[in-house]
Scaffold this motif. Structure first.
Motif, PDB file in Angstrom:
ATOM      1  N   HIS A 117       0.863  -1.325  -0.110  1.00 29.00           N
ATOM      2  CA  HIS A 117       0.226  -0.280  -0.362  1.00 29.00           C
ATOM      3  C   HIS A 117       0.788   1.893   0.400  1.00 29.00           C
ATOM      4  N   GLY A 118       2.085   1.435   0.190  1.00 30.38           N
ATOM      5  CA  GLY A 118       3.488   1.912  -0.079  1.00 30.38           C
ATOM      6  C   GLY A 118       3.336   3.343   1.713  1.00 30.38           C
ATOM      7  N   ASP A 119       4.413   3.779   1.469  1.00 32.83           N
ATOM      8  CA  ASP A 119       3.895   4.785   2.877  1.00 32.83           C
ATOM      9  C   ASP A 119       2.429   6.195   2.882  1.00 32.83           C
ATOM     10  N   THR A 120       2.536   5.829   2.205  1.00 28.84           N
ATOM     11  CA  THR A 120       1.112   7.205   2.244  1.00 28.84           C
ATOM     12  C   THR A 120      -0.257   5.856   1.767  1.00 28.84           C
ATOM     13  N   ALA A 121       0.100   5.209   1.254  1.00 26.60           N
ATOM     14  CA  ALA A 121      -2.129   3.953   1.320  1.00 26.60           C
ATOM     15  C   ALA A 121      -2.595   4.587   0.244  1.00 26.60           C
ATOM     16  N   ARG A 122      -1.719   4.648  -0.946  1.00 31.41           N
ATOM     17  CA  ARG A 122      -1.972   4.739  -1.641  1.00 31.41           C
ATOM     18  C   ARG A 122      -2.237   4.100  -3.060  1.00 31.41           C
ATOM     19  N   GLY A 123      -1.286   2.741  -3.065  1.00 29.83           N
ATOM     20  CA  GLY A 123      -1.520   1.737  -3.094  1.00 29.83           C
ATOM     21  C   GLY A 123      -0.012   2.170  -4.452  1.00 29.83           C
ATOM     22  N   ASP A 124       1.010   2.379  -3.955  1.00 31.26           N
ATOM     23  CA  ASP A 124       1.952   2.387  -4.749  1.00 31.26           C
ATOM     24  C   ASP A 124       2.889   1.966  -4.432  1.00 31.26           C
ATOM     25  N   GLY A 125       3.313   1.173  -3.126  1.00 35.78           N
ATOM     26  CA  GLY A 125       4.588   0.253  -2.402  1.00 35.78           C
ATOM     27  C   GLY A 125       4.964  -0.614  -3.510  1.00 35.78           C
ATOM     28  N   PRO A 126       6.122  -0.677  -2.768  1.00 38.29           N
ATOM     29  CA  PRO A 126       7.482  -1.360  -3.838  1.00 38.29           C
ATOM     30  C   PRO A 126       7.135  -2.246  -4.420  1.00 38.29           C
ATOM     31  N   ALA A 127       5.847  -3.655  -3.919  1.00 38.43           N
ATOM     32  CA  ALA A 127       5.535  -4.729  -3.999  1.00 38.43           C
ATOM     33  C   ALA A 127       4.051  -4.939  -4.720  1.00 38.43           C
ATOM     34  N   ALA A 128       3.867  -3.300  -5.396  1.00 37.13           N
ATOM     35  CA  ALA A 128       2.345  -3.052  -5.843  1.00 37.13           C
ATOM     36  C   ALA A 128       2.069  -3.389  -7.165  1.00 37.13           C
ATOM     37  N   SER A 129       3.369  -3.260  -7.966  1.00 36.05           N
ATOM     38  CA  SER A 129       3.681  -3.203  -9.152  1.00 36.05           C
ATOM     39  C   SER A 129       3.974  -5.259  -9.438  1.00 36.05           C
ATOM     40  N   GLY A 130       4.014  -5.714  -8.870  1.00 39.62           N
ATOM     41  CA  GLY A 130       4.592  -7.472  -9.247  1.00 39.62           C
ATOM     42  C   GLY A 130       2.848  -7.840  -8.977  1.00 39.62           C
ATOM     43  N   LEU A 131       2.135  -7.137  -8.320  1.00 39.66           N
ATOM     44  CA  LEU A 131       0.014  -7.981  -7.673  1.00 39.66           C
ATOM     45  C   LEU A 131      -0.399  -8.409  -8.696  1.00 39.66           C
ATOM     46  N   PRO A 132      -1.337  -9.248  -9.447  1.00 40.39           N
ATOM     47  CA  PRO A 132      -2.342  -9.160 -10.360  1.00 40.39           C
ATOM     48  C   PRO A 132      -2.705  -8.052 -10.244  1.00 40.39           C
ATOM     49  N   LYS A 133      -3.933  -8.010  -9.823  1.00 39.65           N
ATOM     50  CA  LYS A 133      -4.586  -5.664  -8.939  1.00 39.65           C
ATOM     51  C   LYS A 133      -3.564  -5.345  -8.113  1.00 39.65           C
ATOM     52  N   PRO A 134      -4.002  -4.079  -8.044  1.00 39.19           N
ATOM     53  CA  PRO A 134      -3.450  -3.046  -7.601  1.00 39.19           C
ATOM     54  C   PRO A 134      -4.051  -2.473  -6.614  1.00 39.19           C
ATOM     55  N   PRO A 135      -3.138  -2.482  -5.384  1.00 39.85           N
ATOM     56  CA  PRO A 135      -3.614  -2.231  -3.945  1.00 39.85           C
ATOM     57  C   PRO A 135      -4.612  -0.631  -3.672  1.00 39.85           C
ATOM     58  N   PRO A 136      -5.652  -1.208  -3.497  1.00 38.22           N
ATOM     59  CA  PRO A 136      -5.952   0.453  -3.572  1.00 38.22           C
ATOM     60  C   PRO A 136      -5.993   1.484  -3.336  1.00 38.22           C
ATOM     61  N   ASP A 137      -6.814   2.524  -3.215  1.00 33.32           N
ATOM     62  CA  ASP A 137      -6.130   3.785  -2.530  1.00 33.32           C
ATOM     63  C   ASP A 137      -6.156   4.046  -1.078  1.00 33.32           C
TER      64      ASP A 137
END
Length: 138
Positions: free
Chosen positions: A45-65
């Protein structure tokens, strides 16, 4: 010091020690939730919880903001839905989820949280996480 005073002092110290041991832990707050989030959620989810963490790009579905949960729910934070998803609700099979289920590990330490008007036993760490998520809504 006389014996009666020493005995009274020791008795008072023992009573205060026992009283301190029986005090319930304080309710978790947004700071507790922020710490849990930083430890368990930022990879996706990233430091700001917007779905932009370092592992997000490797997921089948992007994490929500996660800062827009209230906005997507008509301006009200979706306590029950968020808790069910984080905890690992029965409607979400493990193959359909990317996010890990957190409930089983923490089910023994619960606190009362008002969800949809009902006081609900909620894992302490998730109660803090809900408080944090509510505090970051934009």
């Amino acid at each position: 010091m006389s014996r009666p005073i020493i005995k009274a002092t020791l008795a008072l110290a023992a009573t205060l020690t026992l009283a301190a041991c029986n005090e319930p832990a304080p309710m978790p707050d947004r700071r507790d939730g922020a710490a849990f989030f930083a430890e368990n959620c930022t990879a996706c989810h990233g430091d700001t919880a917007r779905g932009d963490g370092p592992a997000a790009s490797g997921l089948p579905k992007p994490p929500p903001d996660l800062t827009r949960l209230s906005r997507r729910n008509g301006g009200t934070f979706p306590d029950a839905k968020a808790l069910a998803y984080i905890y690992g609700g029965p409607g979400q099979g493990h193959l359909a989820r990317v996010m890990p289920e957190f409930g089983a590990e923490m089910a023994e330490d619960t606190v009362p949280v008002k969800i949809d008007g009902i006081w609900t036993p909620t894992p302490r760490e998730l109660a803090g996480l809900l408080a944090y998520l509510k505090s970051i809504q934009s």
